[in-house]
Write a protein that holds these residues in place. Structure first.
Motif, short mmCIF file in Angstrom:
data_model
loop_
_atom_site.label_atom_id
_atom_site.label_comp_id
_atom_site.label_asym_id
_atom_site.label_seq_id
_atom_site.Cartn_x
_atom_site.Cartn_y
_atom_site.Cartn_z
N GLY A 42 0.80 -1.22 0.00
CA GLY A 42 0.00 0.00 0.00
C GLY A 42 0.83 1.26 0.00
O GLY A 42 0.35 2.33 0.40
N SER A 43 2.06 1.18 -0.49
CA SER A 43 2.98 2.33 -0.39
C SER A 43 2.49 3.56 -1.14
O SER A 43 2.92 4.68 -0.84
CB SER A 43 4.38 1.94 -0.87
N SER A 44 1.57 3.37 -2.10
CA SER A 44 1.02 4.54 -2.78
C SER A 44 0.19 5.41 -1.83
O SER A 44 -0.13 6.56 -2.14
CB SER A 44 0.14 4.11 -3.97
N ASN A 45 -0.14 4.85 -0.65
CA ASN A 45 -0.92 5.59 0.34
C ASN A 45 -0.05 6.47 1.25
O ASN A 45 -0.59 7.26 2.03
CB ASN A 45 -1.70 4.62 1.24
N ILE A 46 1.27 6.33 1.17
CA ILE A 46 2.14 7.05 2.10
C ILE A 46 1.92 8.56 2.03
O ILE A 46 1.74 9.23 3.06
CB ILE A 46 3.63 6.75 1.82
N ASP A 47 1.92 9.10 0.82
CA ASP A 47 1.87 10.55 0.67
C ASP A 47 0.54 11.14 1.10
O ASP A 47 0.45 12.36 1.35
CB ASP A 47 2.15 10.93 -0.79
N ILE A 48 -0.52 10.31 1.22
CA ILE A 48 -1.81 10.83 1.68
C ILE A 48 -2.11 10.38 3.11
O ILE A 48 -3.24 10.46 3.57
CB ILE A 48 -2.96 10.43 0.72
#
Length: 336
Positions: A110-116
């Motif tokens: 789920g690393s695409s969630n880090i920035d949000i």
């Protein structure tokens, strides 16, 4: 007074071999470092992309790379680990020839969630090593999920938690910032056989096989449809968050086969995501298939193999399997 007193170290001393306890402790120590970095967020310089792609052709986030390096370094220095495989790396990493265990991991699901600032986590699987004294190779890892001796995940959310199975049920731990230790909060995690909650990426509907379309149409119809009851949908777009929700309050999670990308069997990786999560789900009383076949019965052909996944409440997993059987269709669209 804190009602929770059993630490992960104490739990492992009671329930795991020395080798297995050592490997899980190494994973836990690395997870604490990852959790601290996430706590700092942008202040730690972990946001944004690393500027390269992983073996799956996906853009790597900075913390993908940092997490991978932390876990890889820690595990390859563990005397009980004969080899390590990461979702982020093309090849396996041989470790200690005298080790008795193999470890696979997804360093930051789920690393695409880090920035949000949404939920991410680390998924791991531990397999036995059968050629002690020799250098580990990829073939050593190609074992069906039923051979796993332990699996679980660390989830970094409002609190950092660990879900762990050693093959005798599922235990859940919460990280205590005061003591810097994982503390047992539930040693009998259980999933209800029925549910009214499902998770799927509905934007892919036009690419699904007919049995999956039929299933979701039945859920959307609610109490006016063939199921005769209303369902709610939840979708975080990170397997680890959706699976954690199922362990806490039930449900079914699906990332089925679709025709969006020709020749791509599924989205999720058998060895880094599907097998460990299937082990956890089954040990909590749920079920996990590729829509037809039990996930943990699949013998991998390569370490980055992908599979469709349907897991969670037994009644729903079986219902989806029955729809495929009635249509005479396998999970990959072939005729049965």
């Amino acid at each position: 007074m804190n009602a929770y007193s059993t630490t992960l170290a104490q739990y492992l001393e009671q329930h795991a071999t020395d080798a297995l306890a050592s490997a899980i402790t190494t994973l836990a120590t690395a997870s604490i470092s990852i959790s601290h970095l996430l706590d700092k967020g942008a202040l730690a310089g972990i946001h944004g992309e690393a500027g390269n792609q992983n073996v799956q052709g996906e853009a790597q986030k900075k913390l993908d790379v940092i997490s991978n390096d932390l876990l890889l370094s820690a595990l390859t220095h563990n005397p009980h680990c004969a080899g390590v495989a990461s979702e982020e790396l093309d090849e396996i990493s041989p470790a200690n020839n005298d080790g008795t265990l193999l470890v696979t991991f997804d360093p930051l699901d789920g690393s695409s969630n880090i920035d949000i600032n949404m939920t991410v986590g680390t998924i791991f699987s531990i397999l036995p090593y059968h050629r002690q004294g020799q250098k580990a190779c990829e073939d050593d890892f190609l074992q069906a999920g039923v051979n796993q001796v332990a699996a679980g995940y660390f989830i970094y959310g409002t609190s950092t938690m660990l879900a762990l199975t050693l093959g005798r049920g599922v235990a859940m731990f919460s990280f205590d910032p005061s003591s810097q230790a994982y503390v047992l909060i539930n040693d009998k995690v259980s999933i209800n056989h029925s549910t009214q909650e499902y998770a799927i990426n509905a934007s892919n509907r036009r690419y699904w096989l007919p049995p999956v379309q039929e299933y979701i149409d039945g859920l959307v119809a609610g109490d006016t449809g063939v199921r005769g009851k209303d369902f709610n949908t939840r979708w975080v777009a990170a397997m680890i968050a959706d699976v954690h929700r199922i362990l806490i309050r039930g449900g079914v999670f699906m990332y089925p086969y679709d025709t969006k990308i020709a020749g791509k069997a599924g989205k999720l990786r058998l060895m880094y995501e599907a097998n460990p999560m299937s082990f956890v789900i089954e040990q909590a009383g749920g079920a996990s298939t590729d829509a037809v076949q039990r996930i943990m019965d699949i013998t991998p052909t390569h370490i980055h193999q992908r599979v469709p996944v349907v897991l969670g409440a037994k009644e729903e997993v079986e219902y989806i399997k029955d729809l495929h059987n009635k249509a005479g269709i396998l999970a990959n669209g072939d005729k049965a």
